[in-house]
Design a protein around this motif. Structure first.
Motif, PDB file in Angstrom:
ATOM      1  N   PHE A 205      41.370  79.190 -53.011  1.00  0.00           N
ATOM      2  CA  PHE A 205      41.987  77.985 -52.442  1.00  0.00           C
ATOM      3  C   PHE A 205      42.121  76.833 -53.444  1.00  0.00           C
ATOM      4  N   TRP A 240      49.343  77.755 -48.480  1.00  0.00           N
ATOM      5  CA  TRP A 240      48.192  76.866 -48.630  1.00  0.00           C
ATOM      6  C   TRP A 240      47.663  76.449 -47.255  1.00  0.00           C
ATOM      7  N   LEU A 247      40.148  79.028 -43.598  1.00  0.00           N
ATOM      8  CA  LEU A 247      38.828  78.544 -44.023  1.00  0.00           C
ATOM      9  C   LEU A 247      38.188  77.700 -42.924  1.00  0.00           C
ATOM     10  N   HIS A 248      39.020  76.914 -42.240  1.00  0.00           N
ATOM     11  CA  HIS A 248      38.484  76.121 -41.125  1.00  0.00           C
ATOM     12  C   HIS A 248      38.005  77.014 -39.998  1.00  0.00           C
TER      13      HIS A 248
ATOM     14  N   LEU B  27      37.699  70.068 -35.153  1.00  0.00           N
ATOM     15  CA  LEU B  27      38.273  70.925 -36.192  1.00  0.00           C
ATOM     16  C   LEU B  27      39.395  71.791 -35.617  1.00  0.00           C
ATOM     17  N   SER B  30      42.618  70.017 -35.674  1.00  0.00           N
ATOM     18  CA  SER B  30      43.240  70.011 -37.013  1.00  0.00           C
ATOM     19  C   SER B  30      43.999  71.311 -37.231  1.00  0.00           C
ATOM     20  N   ASN B  91      43.968  62.553 -37.068  1.00  0.00           N
ATOM     21  CA  ASN B  91      42.913  63.539 -36.903  1.00  0.00           C
ATOM     22  C   ASN B  91      41.976  63.548 -38.116  1.00  0.00           C
ATOM     23  N   LEU B  92      42.588  63.542 -39.284  1.00  0.00           N
ATOM     24  CA  LEU B  92      41.800  63.591 -40.515  1.00  0.00           C
ATOM     25  C   LEU B  92      40.995  62.304 -40.703  1.00  0.00           C
ATOM     26  N   CYS B  95      38.091  62.456 -38.311  1.00  0.00           N
ATOM     27  CA  CYS B  95      37.108  63.439 -38.794  1.00  0.00           C
ATOM     28  C   CYS B  95      36.330  62.873 -39.965  1.00  0.00           C
ATOM     29  N   THR B 170      32.650  68.002 -49.791  1.00  0.00           N
ATOM     30  CA  THR B 170      33.645  68.386 -48.773  1.00  0.00           C
ATOM     31  C   THR B 170      34.250  67.130 -48.157  1.00  0.00           C
ATOM     32  N   TYR B 173      36.678  65.462 -50.680  1.00  0.00           N
ATOM     33  CA  TYR B 173      38.046  65.973 -50.855  1.00  0.00           C
ATOM     34  C   TYR B 173      38.875  65.868 -49.590  1.00  0.00           C
ATOM     35  N   HIS B 174      38.217  65.827 -48.433  1.00  0.00           N
ATOM     36  CA  HIS B 174      38.996  65.555 -47.214  1.00  0.00           C
ATOM     37  C   HIS B 174      39.552  64.132 -47.248  1.00  0.00           C
ATOM     38  N   ILE B 177      42.462  64.098 -49.445  1.00  0.00           N
ATOM     39  CA  ILE B 177      43.670  64.624 -48.765  1.00  0.00           C
ATOM     40  C   ILE B 177      44.314  63.503 -47.943  1.00  0.00           C
ATOM     41  N   ARG B 439      32.689  71.711 -55.264  1.00  0.00           N
ATOM     42  CA  ARG B 439      32.185  72.290 -54.010  1.00  0.00           C
ATOM     43  C   ARG B 439      32.269  73.829 -54.037  1.00  0.00           C
TER      44      ARG B 439
HETATM   45  C1  HEM Z   1      45.398  69.075 -44.752  1.00  0.00           C
HETATM   46  C2  HEM Z   1      44.284  69.166 -44.121  1.00  0.00           C
HETATM   47  C3  HEM Z   1      43.011  69.881 -44.496  1.00  0.00           C
HETATM   48  C4  HEM Z   1      42.700  70.750 -45.518  1.00  0.00           C
HETATM   49  C5  HEM Z   1      43.619  71.286 -46.572  1.00  0.00           C
HETATM   50  C6  HEM Z   1      41.325  71.105 -45.403  1.00  0.00           C
HETATM   51  C7  HEM Z   1      40.647  71.978 -46.243  1.00  0.00           C
HETATM   52  C8  HEM Z   1      39.400  72.483 -45.989  1.00  0.00           C
HETATM   53  C9  HEM Z   1      38.775  73.551 -46.680  1.00  0.00           C
HETATM   54  C10 HEM Z   1      39.408  74.316 -47.814  1.00  0.00           C
HETATM   55  C11 HEM Z   1      37.545  73.762 -46.146  1.00  0.00           C
HETATM   56  C12 HEM Z   1      36.538  74.850 -46.492  1.00  0.00           C
HETATM   57  C13 HEM Z   1      35.740  74.641 -47.712  1.00  0.00           C
HETATM   58  C14 HEM Z   1      34.423  73.949 -47.502  1.00  0.00           C
HETATM   59  O1  HEM Z   1      33.609  74.371 -46.686  1.00  0.00           O
HETATM   60  O2  HEM Z   1      34.191  72.959 -48.226  1.00  0.00           O
HETATM   61  C15 HEM Z   1      37.374  72.788 -45.125  1.00  0.00           C
HETATM   62  C16 HEM Z   1      36.231  72.672 -44.380  1.00  0.00           C
HETATM   63  C17 HEM Z   1      36.091  71.768 -43.364  1.00  0.00           C
HETATM   64  N1  HEM Z   1      37.037  70.875 -42.912  1.00  0.00           N
HETATM   65 FE1  HEM Z   1      38.887  70.646 -43.625  1.00  0.00          FE
HETATM   66  N2  HEM Z   1      40.802  70.432 -44.349  1.00  0.00           N
HETATM   67  C18 HEM Z   1      41.809  69.689 -43.769  1.00  0.00           C
HETATM   68  C19 HEM Z   1      41.713  68.901 -42.656  1.00  0.00           C
HETATM   69  C20 HEM Z   1      40.560  68.726 -41.933  1.00  0.00           C
HETATM   70  C21 HEM Z   1      40.458  67.906 -40.790  1.00  0.00           C
HETATM   71  C22 HEM Z   1      41.608  67.123 -40.156  1.00  0.00           C
HETATM   72  C23 HEM Z   1      39.173  67.974 -40.376  1.00  0.00           C
HETATM   73  C24 HEM Z   1      38.593  67.245 -39.200  1.00  0.00           C
HETATM   74  C25 HEM Z   1      38.139  67.802 -38.175  1.00  0.00           C
HETATM   75  C26 HEM Z   1      38.452  68.843 -41.273  1.00  0.00           C
HETATM   76  C27 HEM Z   1      37.105  69.157 -41.202  1.00  0.00           C
HETATM   77  C28 HEM Z   1      36.483  70.139 -41.920  1.00  0.00           C
HETATM   78  C29 HEM Z   1      35.108  70.575 -41.714  1.00  0.00           C
HETATM   79  C30 HEM Z   1      34.139  70.005 -40.704  1.00  0.00           C
HETATM   80  C31 HEM Z   1      34.878  71.606 -42.615  1.00  0.00           C
HETATM   81  C32 HEM Z   1      33.603  72.425 -42.761  1.00  0.00           C
HETATM   82  C33 HEM Z   1      32.818  71.958 -43.938  1.00  0.00           C
HETATM   83  C34 HEM Z   1      31.563  72.765 -44.104  1.00  0.00           C
HETATM   84  O3  HEM Z   1      31.630  73.985 -44.310  1.00  0.00           O
HETATM   85  O4  HEM Z   1      30.513  72.144 -44.018  1.00  0.00           O
HETATM   86  N3  HEM Z   1      39.333  69.288 -42.209  1.00  0.00           N
HETATM   87  N4  HEM Z   1      38.511  72.016 -45.040  1.00  0.00           N
END
Ligand code: HEM
Lengths: 295, 497
Positions: A205, A240, A247-248, B27, B30, B91-92, B95, B170, B173-174, B177, B439
């Protein structure tokens, strides 16, 4: 013979060697595929092991081929589709061998890996020009080199991830039911094996993210516009986004099983669309392609 | 001050407990928004974006009523897409805010209701009391293995971490984004672009015809920029380009693979591949030169937020017929009708500048073009007859008419763009990549442990959590065992300390 003629005949000779070596590499991948298929049909580990050993040979020869191409072109060896397909085939195989080294007698994911590596080599050999040509001015950019190298590397990793996912989904019912080992997989190692799929997608990713970022940075320098919604760009964004959902979904307890696996496989399909099927859906629906840079 | 008090008086807790807010903090939501966006992307990849409807219909495009009704040739500007993108941004944001609150509270104390289920048990052959053993183990983890202690309210359980906190990364980078989405928004609202053609030696004022969405919505007119641009020189460079004699059909390619034939590079006399085109530019404000730069493809010039790019070039030639004092002006690759000549004249690209030769040398090109005559036969079919190379003051004859080239002229075509989204995207993109790489590729460990007396010997009960590709549980255990063994060794009293 004049100096120029000497240069041209030397270049022609190197190219002839390169093309034949490339065919040899495609052939080795083909033999690996056959060996893995025999393993599938007979359930014997011997052909699988031989397939993997053969694949090492293919990867080493292919590394030599890529080095030769670098020497031949005096530039990074992944700037035309002919070159980047070769790079993709090599990185897919090496990524597979890297994760495979810790498995004991599991060879099934090798089927998809070698099929795609061989397919990519044959596609390059049969349909693209192998000529080492001067690059047009917009392509002369470091961003472009990084863009292709990393985007294709991420694709390679996604291929391996998907092949593990497919093997897991097909083997899981019989392993769970019969509680007996199938193709090196048993109740003890099945989930650890499957975990590799997630780890690979997670690894790919950031590479794809960098691939898209460097592509945008390159477009911004070359054309003054970082994003143009060209179908290739759009498909890479789709890939992507699908992997982001995958992943989510691994963090959502109820989506962790089949839904997540489906997203992983969908991501792989989108990735294929990005580099060979960009206009395929449009053509299927009879929609003309009026895009500027569509390939 | 008033605003701050007002913000403080808002019932934040009430909002955070609201059902809609909770849905937006999820999540799953999203993933749904990302899925909806994918739908728009697929439409955008299938239907040619920014294409003119008439061209689309003329080229045989179907689903016309759908295309018109849903604006499918411009799908990324439709309200549907913009709403979906905005909902994802909300949403983002929510979050990121929620995760921030969790992380902030976690960094002070770790949850009290922690269930400790050990994965590993190590007997500690250290020959000390349990309390001393605790100190030794702590020392090993901290000094030898690089862990840092986390504050924890429960006395018996210890928590230590090593590596960059993956949760903060994490989150980081969110957040990046989110900034990227803001960058896209800035581009969408404020960016504009246009093109300008510059002839060498001329000072040009810049008046964009295009206008950004912000000014458009306020009914503002485009403004002339307060500086001028001069093109001092336009430079073209070519590579000598050998063509490869290689078959296109698959069987012949297979024959080459088998060694029955060899591929061959051939050099035809006029084989030129563009190497680079460059413009030597000066920016003039008032009467002063404020900036000078030679730009080329992939190396633009920026001034006052506007960036100028080497986009293309325009080539013009003056053609004289016989001794007529009035000459015709035409662009390359355009058709030119000349009275008395049956057919249309067309001139190919002007080759001028420097040629970089295959043998490493360079050569100044004697400027030339290639002329062709295009005729239509009775059935309406066009036929192209190549007339050959024409240099400056060179001539050729068609139907007894003498055609001569009197002047070759080249102009540089620059595109320019104002886009305040780019710096935002650049910095948030870089942050995104760094945080994501740390990460994913990095290594983060958390250990939770307790010491327990069993069979008269202290035991270490340990649980390990890892994140990142480089994190290796097996290696950690090996190092730990090694360190414990070292401590268990009797101290050699003869050895000087
Ligand atoms: C364009 C939008 C987004 C992308 C590209 C993205 C990308 C990612 C990726 C690649 C991961 C997995 C890698 C990791 O565990 O660090 C992840 C985990 C996560 N994302 Fe996102 N994300 C996006 C939007 C969001 C949004 C809107 C939320 C809000 C709810 C969110 C919440 C989370 C959470 C809670 C995790 C789990 C982290 C963990 O493992 O502890 N993400 N995201």
């Amino acid at each position: 013979m004049s100096n120029l003629e000497t240069i041209l005949s030397r270049d022609s000779y190197i190219l002839a060697v390169e093309i034949r070596l490339f065919w040899l590499v495609a052939l080795i991948y083909g033999v690996c595929l056959i060996l893995y298929l025999i393993h599938l049909a007979t359930k014997k580990t011997g052909p699988g092991r031989m397939g993997t050993n053969m694949l090492w040979l293919g990867v080493i020869t292919h590394a030599g081929l890529i080095l030769l191409r670098t020497f031949e072109g005096q530039r990074a060896p992944f700037q035309t589709l002919y070159e980047s397909l070769s790079w993709f085939a090599w990185s897919t195989s090496i990524a597979y061998l890297y994760v495979e080294r810790r498995w004991e007698d599991i060879y099934l994911p090798g089927i998809l890996v070698t099929a795609l590596s061989m397919g990519a080599c044959l596609y390059a050999l049969l349909t693209r020009s192998p000529a080492v040509e001067p690059l047009s001015p917009p392509l002369q950019s470091y961003w472009f080199e990084w863009h292709v190298a990393l985007a294709f590397l991420s694709y390679a990793v996604f291929v391996v991830s998907c092949s593990i996912e497919i093997v897991y989904l097909t083997i899981k019912p019989s392993v769970k039911k019969g509680l007996r080992p199938e193709y090196g997989l048993n109740t003890n190692n099945l989930e650890t094996f499957h975990r590799q799929s997630f780890r690979l997608a997670l690894f790919g990713f950031p590479l794809l993210t960098f691939g898209i970022f460097s592509g945008a940075a390159w477009a911004n320098e070359a054309w003054g516009r970082y994003w143009g919604w060209d179908p290739k760009e759009t498909w890479s964004l789709i890939t992507w986004t699908v992997f982001a959902i995958y992943l989510h979904s691994m963090s959502i307890p109820r989506w962790k099983g089949i839904p997540a696996s489906t997203f992983n496989i969908l991501g792989f399909i989108c990735m294929l669309m990005t580099f060979i099927g960009v206009n395929w859906l449009a053509r299927l629906l009879g929609i003309p392609s009026l895009h500027l840079y569509a390939m | 001050m008033i605003i701050l008090t007002k913000i403080k008086s808002i019932n934040w807790q009430g909002i955070r407990e609201n059902k809609l807010y909770k849905r937006f903090a999820s999540l799953k939501t999203s993933c749904i928004f990302l899925g909806i966006l994918i739908g728009f992307y697929i439409i955008g990849a299938i239907f040619p974006q920014d294409a003119v409807l008439d061209d689309y219909i003329k080229s045989g495009g179907g689903f016309t009523s759908f295309v018109i009704f849903f604006d499918l040739l411009n799908v990324f500007n439709t309200p549907g897409f913009l709403i979906a993108a905005s909902l994802l941004s909300i949403n983002l944001t929510i979050c990121a805010f929620e995760i921030f609150l969790i992380l902030r509270s976690q960094s002070k104390t770790v949850s009290e209701g922690l269930q400790f289920t050990p994965q590993f048990t190590f007997p500690l052959d250290i020959n000390t009391q349990l309390e001393d053993a605790g100190e030794i183990v702590k020392e090993i983890f901290k000094k030898e293995m690089g862990f840092t202690e986390k504050t924890f309210t429960c006395q018996e359980i210890n928590i230590m971490e090593k590596g960059w906190s993956y949760r903060w990364l994490t989150w980081g980078y969110h957040l990046a984004i989110l900034f990227c989405l803001f960058g896209f928004f800035m581009t969408y609202i404020f960016a504009f672009e246009d093109e300008i053609t510059l002839y060498p030696g001329e000072a040009a004022t810049i008046k964009p015809a295009a206008i950004n969405r912000w000014n458009k919505s306020w009914g503002n007119k485009p403004q002339e920029l307060d500086f001028k641009l001069i093109l001092d020189e336009f430079i073209t460079e070519y590579n000598q380009f050998p063509k490869l004699d290689y078959p296109a059909d698959k069987l012949s390619r297979l024959a080459i693979a088998m060694g029955w034939k060899d591929p061959k590079y051939l050099l035809k006399e006029e084989s030129y591949a563009p190497k680079d085109w460059k413009s030597r530019l000066k920016i003039i404000k008032g009467n002063q030169v404020v900036l000078e730069k030679t730009i080329e493809v992939n190396d633009p010039l920026s001034y006052q937020g506007i960036t100028f790019y080497q986009a293309a070039y325009k080539q013009i030639l003056k053609v004289q017929i016989d001794d007529n004092p009035i000459s015709f002006e035409t662009e390359t690759d355009h058709e030119l009708i000349i009275p008395g000549i049956d057919g249309m004249l067309k001139f190919g690209a002007i080759r001028t500048g420097t040629l970089f030769k295959k043998d490493g040398g360079t050569e100044k090109i004697k400027t030339f073009t290639e002329a062709a005559l295009i005729r239509k036969d009775k059935s309406g079919k066009t036929e192209t007859e190549k007339l050959g190379k024409l240099e400056h003051d060179g001539s050729l004859y068609i139907d007894d008419k003498r055609i001569s080239i009197r002047e070759f002229k080249e102009a540089s075509v620059l595109s320019y763009r104002y886009d305040p989204g780019v710096p935002i995207l650049w910095w948030s993109g870089v942050t995104l990549l760094i945080a994501m790489a740390l990460r994913v590729f990095g290594a983060w460990y958390r250990i939770i442990y307790r010491l327990e007396e069993k069979d008269g010997m202290p035991h270490l009960l340990l649980k390990i959590k890892t994140r990142g590709i480089m994190a290796d549980e097996e290696r950690l255990i090996k190092r730990l065992k090694h360190s414990l063994e070292k401590w268990a060794e009797p101290i050699d009293l003869d050895e000087p300390v």
